[in-house]
Design an enzyme around this catalytic site. Structure first.
Site, PDB file in Angstrom:
ATOM      1  CG  HIS A   1      -1.947  -0.968   1.357  1.00 39.72           C
ATOM      2  ND1 HIS A   1      -2.070  -1.815   2.429  1.00 39.72           N
ATOM      3  CD2 HIS A   1      -2.980  -1.279   0.519  1.00 39.72           C
ATOM      4  CE1 HIS A   1      -3.126  -2.587   2.270  1.00 39.72           C
ATOM      5  NE2 HIS A   1      -3.686  -2.306   1.112  1.00 39.72           N
TER       6      HIS A   1
ATOM      7  NE  ARG B   1      -3.184  -7.003  -4.615  1.00 41.19           N
ATOM      8  CZ  ARG B   1      -3.926  -7.201  -3.548  1.00 41.19           C
ATOM      9  NH1 ARG B   1      -3.355  -7.542  -2.426  1.00 41.19           N
ATOM     10  NH2 ARG B   1      -5.229  -7.074  -3.590  1.00 41.19           N
TER      11      ARG B   1
ATOM     12  CB  SER C   1      -4.422  -6.497   4.499  1.00 45.87           C
ATOM     13  OG  SER C   1      -4.009  -5.252   4.018  1.00 45.87           O
TER      14      SER C   1
ATOM     15  CE  LYS D   1     -13.432  -7.063   4.226  1.00 42.70           C
ATOM     16  NZ  LYS D   1     -12.916  -6.594   2.957  1.00 42.70           N
TER      17      LYS D   1
HETATM   18  P1  ADP Z   1      -9.791  -3.325  -0.777  1.00 48.97           P
HETATM   19  O1  ADP Z   1     -10.559  -4.171   0.182  1.00 48.97           O
HETATM   20  O2  ADP Z   1     -10.503  -2.074  -1.201  1.00 48.97           O
HETATM   21  O3  ADP Z   1      -9.194  -4.068  -1.945  1.00 48.97           O
HETATM   22  P2  ADP Z   1      -7.116  -3.220   0.249  1.00 48.97           P
HETATM   23  O4  ADP Z   1      -6.643  -2.548   1.494  1.00 48.97           O
HETATM   24  O5  ADP Z   1      -6.969  -4.686   0.163  1.00 48.97           O
HETATM   25  O6  ADP Z   1      -8.607  -2.769   0.098  1.00 48.97           O
HETATM   26  O7  ADP Z   1      -6.390  -2.582  -1.011  1.00 48.97           O
HETATM   27  C1  ADP Z   1      -6.434  -1.196  -1.263  1.00 48.97           C
HETATM   28  C2  ADP Z   1      -5.675  -0.906  -2.548  1.00 48.97           C
HETATM   29  O8  ADP Z   1      -4.308  -1.232  -2.373  1.00 48.97           O
HETATM   30  C3  ADP Z   1      -6.158  -1.719  -3.748  1.00 48.97           C
HETATM   31  O9  ADP Z   1      -6.065  -0.943  -4.916  1.00 48.97           O
HETATM   32  C4  ADP Z   1      -5.190  -2.871  -3.792  1.00 48.97           C
HETATM   33  O10 ADP Z   1      -5.064  -3.409  -5.093  1.00 48.97           O
HETATM   34  C5  ADP Z   1      -3.922  -2.162  -3.360  1.00 48.97           C
HETATM   35  N1  ADP Z   1      -2.960  -3.106  -2.790  1.00 48.97           N
HETATM   36  C6  ADP Z   1      -3.160  -3.984  -1.806  1.00 48.97           C
HETATM   37  N2  ADP Z   1      -2.050  -4.713  -1.577  1.00 48.97           N
HETATM   38  C7  ADP Z   1      -1.116  -4.263  -2.445  1.00 48.97           C
HETATM   39  C8  ADP Z   1       0.236  -4.631  -2.745  1.00 48.97           C
HETATM   40  N3  ADP Z   1       0.852  -5.614  -2.108  1.00 48.97           N
HETATM   41  N4  ADP Z   1       0.891  -3.944  -3.706  1.00 48.97           N
HETATM   42  C9  ADP Z   1       0.254  -2.968  -4.372  1.00 48.97           C
HETATM   43  N5  ADP Z   1      -1.007  -2.593  -4.165  1.00 48.97           N
HETATM   44  C10 ADP Z   1      -1.701  -3.225  -3.215  1.00 48.97           C
END
Ligand code: ADP
Length: 157
Positions: free
Chosen positions: A17, A90, A127, A41
């Protein structure tokens, strides 16, 4: 002034992130990292904790602001003068879902969604995996920042 949003659950914020937020901050005047409050959630961390962790992790980025939102992301964009949503891809498995949401958001409000490819260094990182590893006492020190690592340790203590 070009203001964009990086929305997400951030449960918790990972190095993946932070990579995306940092790269976005180099392209736009202002970035809002927005934590989704999803009443249906229940996350591991509260919204307040997620916001605090994001603030700690982005403290060195002057043009990044952390916020929280509930309801529709397009409404948050309209209310905050945000012209585009930044999402990250990703893998191809992210694409189907993201395409549908992006097209729906455009249909709802005309807001653009722009995709950034994940740094290959972090494309395996999510996450949910971090939570799972931390839950069993695994080493997440290369996946999250030290403050997040400490909060995970406290949660699972
Ligand atoms: P959501 O539930 O909205 O997907 P996340 O917190 O999982 O929320 O992800 C938020 C954003 O960060 C999304 O655009 C996701 O693709 C991106 N993201 C999550 N993990 C990574 C990572 N390891 N590398 C790059 N981007 C990521």
């Amino acid at each position: 002034m070009r203001r964009v949003v990086c929305p997400g659950s951030f449960d918790p914020v990972t190095n993946g992130h932070i990579d995306i937020i940092g790269r976005t901050a180099r392209q736009y005047d202002e970035v809002v990292a927005a934590v989704l409050t999803n009443v249906h959630k229940k996350g591991l961390f509260t919204v307040e904790e997620k916001v605090a962790m994001l603030r700690e992790c982005t403290a060195d980025l002057d043009n990044v602001r952390v916020a929280q939102f509930n309801g529709l992301l397009v409404d948050f964009c309209r209310e905050n003068g945000i012209s585009a949503i930044i999402r990250s891809l990703r893998s191809v498995s992210d694409f189907d879902y993201e395409l549908q949401i992006a097209q729906m958001n455009y249909r709802l409000s005309g807001v653009e969604t722009l995709f950034m490819t994940a740094n290959p260094q972090y494309s395996f990182l999510s996450s949910s995996l971090v939570r799972e590893i931390a839950q069993y006492g695994g080493d997440v020190s290369s996946l999250v920042t030290p403050n997040v690592e400490q909060r995970l340790r406290d949660k699972y203590a």
